[in-house]
Write an enzyme that holds these catalytic residues in place. Structure first.
Site, mmCIF file in Angstrom:
data_model
loop_
_atom_site.group_PDB
_atom_site.id
_atom_site.type_symbol
_atom_site.label_atom_id
_atom_site.label_comp_id
_atom_site.label_asym_id
_atom_site.label_seq_id
_atom_site.Cartn_x
_atom_site.Cartn_y
_atom_site.Cartn_z
ATOM 1 N N GLY A 130 -8.362 -5.161 -3.902
ATOM 2 C CA GLY A 130 -7.700 -6.116 -4.555
ATOM 3 C C GLY A 130 -8.486 -7.049 -5.517
ATOM 4 O O GLY A 130 -9.680 -7.039 -5.313
ATOM 5 N N CYS A 131 -7.769 -7.638 -6.444
ATOM 6 C CA CYS A 131 -8.619 -8.516 -7.501
ATOM 7 C C CYS A 131 -9.522 -9.477 -6.776
ATOM 8 O O CYS A 131 -10.646 -9.962 -7.199
ATOM 9 C CB CYS A 131 -7.637 -8.924 -8.407
ATOM 10 S SG CYS A 131 -6.054 -9.775 -7.686
#
Length: 341
Positions: A146-147
């Site tokens: 994920g970011c």
């Protein structure tokens, strides 16, 4: 092929693939937008895809694809991956969280649902090249992180690995642009709600918490405890993570920066220096900018990192992983300079 090509990550994959010398998009699926021209939904892509329309997902669409990107909402990849891995030569890069965690028991706790394909969790390699390049190279199935995770872990992993900071009591405060919430409008992400506002969300229970802890645990080779608080910022793109940790022994800014700089000295997409990171500096690039300070008054180590949540935090990193999996130059089709102003 891109499955889930109508969301922001899917659109970013289309944009980046358009300038990639070795990747050609044979189809982009989007059940809710099936029949819609890509250029109608995203006029910015009209020069690269003037006649491509989104198609509904069907297993046969994957038959002629050597590489499949999955840019779907959480839970969707679990249902279709078993049917698209039948071709042993096909590579898969999943941008969702479906195969990131190594423990199926974490999914009911953090995602409120039982994993539908737990036997495949160990088949996926965690797609953070700076930490797992060897495993990603030639891998058949990759789960891109994920970011928030990418931004936080790149800042902290070298320090926990070197034993410079304690592995409990780590605090991560991170702010993301609205594109991180996806293209589908919600009450919390409309212009009038977000404009001139800054708010925390997912307090004490954000889904990226176990992912951050998992990667840092692997780096430290011991249990790690992280208090993660995400925030929504009134901007389209970008993540800024401010990470706090206690040193294991007296240290200095120079020592911490040296640890980070040495770790990433040969990394094309990580920039470490004394300058404070800006989200706008990373706009459109696949880079993560990192700096650090040691506060002699309070004793805290502070590490700050910034990246574009749709590039290094999602689609760019997915292509970086695909390059490694396919044996292509890792930097192929990816930029290191941001768009400014």
């Amino acid at each position: 092929m891109i499955i889930g090509g109508s969301g922001y990550s899917g659109a970013e994959l289309l944009r980046l693939c358009a300038s990639h010398p070795h990747l050609e998009v044979v189809a982009a699926t989007a059940d809710s937008k099936a029949g819609t021209e890509v250029a109608d939904l995203y006029p910015s892509l009209s020069g690269a895809y003037p006649n491509m329309a989104y198609v509904p997902y069907e297993p046969e669409h994957v038959e002629h694809a050597d590489l499949v990107f999955l840019a779907l909402p959480h839970g969707a990849s679990q249902r279709i991956v078993p049917e698209i891995i039948k071709d042993d030569a096909r590579h898969i890069v999943d941008l969702a969280a479906d195969f990131r965690l190594d423990d199926a028991a974490l999914y009911p706790q953090w995602y409120s649902e039982t994993h539908q394909a737990p036997d495949l969790l160990n088949e996926f390699v965690f797609g953070l090249p700076e930490l797992y390049r060897e495993q990603i190279t030639g891998a058949r199935m990759v789960a891109a992180p994920g970011c928030y995770v990418t931004c936080s872990v790149l800042a902290l992993a070298p320090l926990v690995a070197a034993g410079l900071v304690q592995t409990t009591g780590i605090v991560v405060d991170a702010a993301s642009g609205v594109s991180g919430a996806g293209r589908v409008p919600r009450d919390q992400t409309t212009f009038c709600t977000v404009d001139e506002d800054f708010t925390a969300y997912g307090l004490l229970e954000h889904r990226h918490t176990p992912e951050i802890e998992m990667v840092l645990r692997r780096s430290a080779d011991t249990q790690v405890e992280v208090l993660f608080t995400p925030h929504l910022a009134p901007m389209s793109r970008g993540i800024l993570a401010t990470c706090y940790a206690r040193p294991t022994s007296p240290t200095t800014t120079s020592e911490v920066l040296s640890c980070l700089a040495d770790t990433y000295a040969s990394e094309p997409f990580v920039i470490v220096d004394h300058r404070l990171p800006h989200t706008k500096s990373t706009l459109g690039s696949n880079t993560c900018h990192i700096t650090a300070r040691v506060d002699p008054r309070t004793g805290w180590v502070v590490v700050i990192s910034a990246l574009d949540n749709l590039v290094k935090g999602a689609s760019g990193q997915a292509i970086q992983c695909a390059n490694l999996a396919l044996g292509l130059p890792e930097t192929c089709g990816l930029g290191v300079t941001g768009v400014y102003p």
